[in-house]
Design an enzyme around this catalytic site. Structure first.
Site, PDB file in Angstrom:
ATOM      1  N   ASP A 154       0.861  -1.184   0.000  1.00  0.00           N
ATOM      2  CA  ASP A 154       0.000   0.000   0.000  1.00  0.00           C
ATOM      3  C   ASP A 154       0.894   1.229   0.000  1.00  0.00           C
ATOM      4  O   ASP A 154       1.767   1.357   0.861  1.00  0.00           O
ATOM      5  CB  ASP A 154      -0.894   0.023   1.241  1.00  0.00           C
ATOM      6  CG  ASP A 154      -2.009  -1.000   1.176  1.00  0.00           C
ATOM      7  OD1 ASP A 154      -2.572  -1.193   0.090  1.00  0.00           O
ATOM      8  OD2 ASP A 154      -2.328  -1.601   2.214  1.00  0.00           O
ATOM      9  N   ARG A 187      -8.020  10.175   2.138  1.00  0.00           N
ATOM     10  CA  ARG A 187      -7.425   9.254   1.173  1.00  0.00           C
ATOM     11  C   ARG A 187      -8.007   9.469  -0.228  1.00  0.00           C
ATOM     12  O   ARG A 187      -7.433   9.010  -1.211  1.00  0.00           O
ATOM     13  CB  ARG A 187      -7.661   7.813   1.611  1.00  0.00           C
ATOM     14  CG  ARG A 187      -7.071   7.472   2.960  1.00  0.00           C
ATOM     15  CD  ARG A 187      -7.572   6.130   3.465  1.00  0.00           C
ATOM     16  NE  ARG A 187      -7.071   5.030   2.678  1.00  0.00           N
ATOM     17  CZ  ARG A 187      -7.548   3.785   2.737  1.00  0.00           C
ATOM     18  NH1 ARG A 187      -8.582   3.512   3.528  1.00  0.00           N
ATOM     19  NH2 ARG A 187      -7.020   2.839   1.996  1.00  0.00           N
ATOM     20  N   HIS A 209     -11.509   1.584  -4.129  1.00  0.00           N
ATOM     21  CA  HIS A 209     -11.986   0.233  -3.875  1.00  0.00           C
ATOM     22  C   HIS A 209     -13.296   0.082  -4.641  1.00  0.00           C
ATOM     23  O   HIS A 209     -14.306   0.672  -4.238  1.00  0.00           O
ATOM     24  CB  HIS A 209     -12.220   0.011  -2.384  1.00  0.00           C
ATOM     25  CG  HIS A 209     -11.039   0.384  -1.523  1.00  0.00           C
ATOM     26  ND1 HIS A 209     -10.746   1.699  -1.171  1.00  0.00           N
ATOM     27  CD2 HIS A 209     -10.068  -0.380  -0.949  1.00  0.00           C
ATOM     28  CE1 HIS A 209      -9.658   1.714  -0.418  1.00  0.00           C
ATOM     29  NE2 HIS A 209      -9.217   0.451  -0.262  1.00  0.00           N
ATOM     30  N   HIS A 239     -12.946  -2.543   7.519  1.00  0.00           N
ATOM     31  CA  HIS A 239     -11.997  -3.245   8.383  1.00  0.00           C
ATOM     32  C   HIS A 239     -12.691  -3.777   9.634  1.00  0.00           C
ATOM     33  O   HIS A 239     -12.262  -4.765  10.222  1.00  0.00           O
ATOM     34  CB  HIS A 239     -10.863  -2.324   8.844  1.00  0.00           C
ATOM     35  CG  HIS A 239      -9.931  -1.896   7.746  1.00  0.00           C
ATOM     36  ND1 HIS A 239     -10.187  -0.826   6.935  1.00  0.00           N
ATOM     37  CD2 HIS A 239      -8.742  -2.410   7.334  1.00  0.00           C
ATOM     38  CE1 HIS A 239      -9.195  -0.671   6.077  1.00  0.00           C
ATOM     39  NE2 HIS A 239      -8.301  -1.615   6.295  1.00  0.00           N
ATOM     40  N   ASP A 262      -9.759  -6.672  -1.651  1.00  0.00           N
ATOM     41  CA  ASP A 262      -9.191  -6.109  -0.438  1.00  0.00           C
ATOM     42  C   ASP A 262      -8.889  -7.275   0.507  1.00  0.00           C
ATOM     43  O   ASP A 262      -9.281  -8.422   0.261  1.00  0.00           O
ATOM     44  CB  ASP A 262     -10.180  -5.124   0.188  1.00  0.00           C
ATOM     45  CG  ASP A 262      -9.489  -3.996   0.943  1.00  0.00           C
ATOM     46  OD1 ASP A 262      -8.314  -4.160   1.307  1.00  0.00           O
ATOM     47  OD2 ASP A 262     -10.130  -2.954   1.187  1.00  0.00           O
TER      48      ASP A 262
END
Length: 495
Positions: A83, A153, A184, A196, A267
């Site tokens: 990443d 981000r 994503h 997450h 992911d």
């Protein structure tokens, strides 16, 4: 005679070519930095498609290069990825990574040439380390102020702005011989849950989702070789499964409608959206059946990766997972490896070391510059580092003291048991000096709002600064990368 009698068998009792193809569909994380553990050596030897590195694997630049060389000595076409978004999201601080401010600040500046210079610096650094794939840039649009994971981000909320910066980033990265990955798909910016930590749902109707596809469409048109799926349920697209596990989203939408024929990678499967709802092993099998070409198992425990691998092999043996689907996926991964597995031979040096600080300064100063407050006491309020991302130790106090040695400060990284005593202590330490109160995503963390407001009552002249998204401060860094914070500190110090 059967097909199996004519074909050499791999260690799992499958034809050797099918065993190798199944391994191509895996990307594994691992623990340690000085050597490749034996279970990972076996996976790489049997055809592992990729290895993903994290902060736990990084000591310094020479060590990283030795590690990537060791991996390729086992199998030359293994992809080594990381990443590498810039800003506060990165794992290569100890290896001398270029400081760039992250996507949102780049979107605020809105200079695609500057974005390309930042992306070029990141890619050139990767090339020198022997890392040839970057899971970046982020193509998600930042729709909701309460979205906990996309935030700075993202390049922003405007799909056209995001599209032009994605094109600049991807083109610059490709020019360095590094594979980029837009993520994503089909977008994580319309959720209020971090995948997450749990299953995220985007409840918007079908017609509202089209805007999120535009940055991904631009990435595909720019030749991005990889896309990463989101662990997000879109009821308007598929009410039953998250995108990572959805044939409708990965097949009909991505392959057919957007025409993407590169490598689609999931992911990480240990994220709770998958691990808690399906389990990593079932997630690997379902994702590959749905159209993913590679699944990431980033957790450092290789037993989890082996469990996922065995589930895929068992599904192939029993016919639950079609051989043709795995061979198709492995074929795409081989093409990717043919283009990117070998590090570029050209000198990776020569990137623009000033691009990142230039971008950060332009972003911070985009709304004007308030009067300097030299000798200030700086209160830096920010949430604990995200467990699924990386924090390189960046903080506003260090940057403030570098810009103004007379500055003092207090850092608070979570809710305290006695906020009244904390406020009293800060006011006492500050004395007659200027007070700066910096918050980061205070809207998501009410304890910051309470402390900020309590300090403002005691010191109405306090200067408010935002180190995440704008929240009413006189200055905003648009992220907590080192250069973001340095640019704020320079303005406060009058530099």
């Amino acid at each position: 005679m059967s097909h199996f009698e004519h074909t050499s068998l791999g260690a799992a009792g499958l034809p050797a070519d099918l065993d190798e193809a199944a391994h191509r569909c895996l990307v594994a994380g691992f623990d340690g930095a000085t050597s490749v553990p034996d279970p990972l050596k076996e996976l790489v030897d049997r055809g592992l498609g990729g290895v993903i590195l994290f902060t736990r694997n990084i000591r310094d630049a020479r060590q990283v290069r030795r590690l990537t060389d060791e991996l390729r000595a086992i199998r030359p076409d293994v992809i080594v990825a990381i990443d590498n978004e810039g800003g506060g999201i990165g794992h290569l601080v100890a290896a001398g990574a270029p400081d760039v401010p992250g996507s949102y600040a780049l979107g605020v500046v809105d200079d695609p040439n500057l974005t390309a210079r930042c992306a070029d610096a990141l890619a050139a650094h990767l090339a020198g380390l022997g890392i040839t794939a970057a899971y970046a840039p982020v193509a998600d649009l930042r729709h909701r102020p309460d979205n906990p994971i996309v935030r700075t981000r993202s390049f922003g909320v405007d799909p056209e702005l995001a599209a032009r910066h994605l094109r600049a980033w991807i083109t610059a990265t490709e020019a360095r011989g590094i594979a980029s990955c837009a993520k994503h798909f089909p977008g994580h910016g319309g959720t209020v849950t971090d995948s997450h930590l749990g299953m995220a749902v985007d409840p918007r109707p079908y017609d509202a989702l089209g805007v999120d596809l535009e940055p991904f469409r631009a990435a595909v048109d720019a030749g991005v070789p990889m896309l990463m799926s989101a662990h997000v349920v879109f009821p308007a697209l598929d009410p039953n499964r998250p995108a990572t596990l959805s044939r409708r989203i990965l097949g009909d939408l991505l392959r057919h409608d957007l025409g993407f024929d590169g490598v689609l990678v999931s992911d990480a499967l240990e994220m709770k959206a998958i691990a808690d709802e399906y389990g990593e092993a079932a997630g690997a099998r379902i994702a590959l059946a749905a159209g993913a070409d590679q699944v990431i198992v980033a957790v450092c425990d290789l037993n989890v990766t082996l469990h996922c691998r065995d589930a895929v092999l068992d599904a192939l043996r029993t016919g639950v997972l079609a051989e043709e689907r795995i061979q198709e996926a492995a074929g795409r991964v081989r093409l990717l490896a043919g283009r990117y597995a070998t590090p570029p031979t050209s000198d990776p040096a020569g990137w623009d070391a000033d691009a990142g600080i230039e971008a950060a300064r332009r972003a911070v100063r985009s709304r004007g510059v308030p009067p300097a407050v030299r000798g200030a006491h700086v209160v830096d309020l920010f949430p604990p580092p995200h467990p699924g991302l990386n924090w390189g130790g960046e903080d506003l106090l260090s940057e403030m003291r570098a810009a103004d040695p007379t500055a003092t400060g207090t850092a608070v990284t979570g809710e305290c048991a006695d906020p009244d005593s904390l406020v009293e202590g800060i006011v006492r330490r500050c004395g007659a000096a200027p007070l700066v109160v910096a918050t980061c995503d205070a809207g998501l963390h009410p304890w910051q709002v309470r402390l900020r407001d309590a300090l403002s009552v005691r010191r109405p002249d306090a200067v408010r600064v935002d180190t995440g998204l704008p929240e009413g401060g006189v200055l905003c860094s648009y992220g907590r990368g080192r250069v973001n914070l340095r640019a704020v500190a320079e303005v406060l110090a009058g530099l």
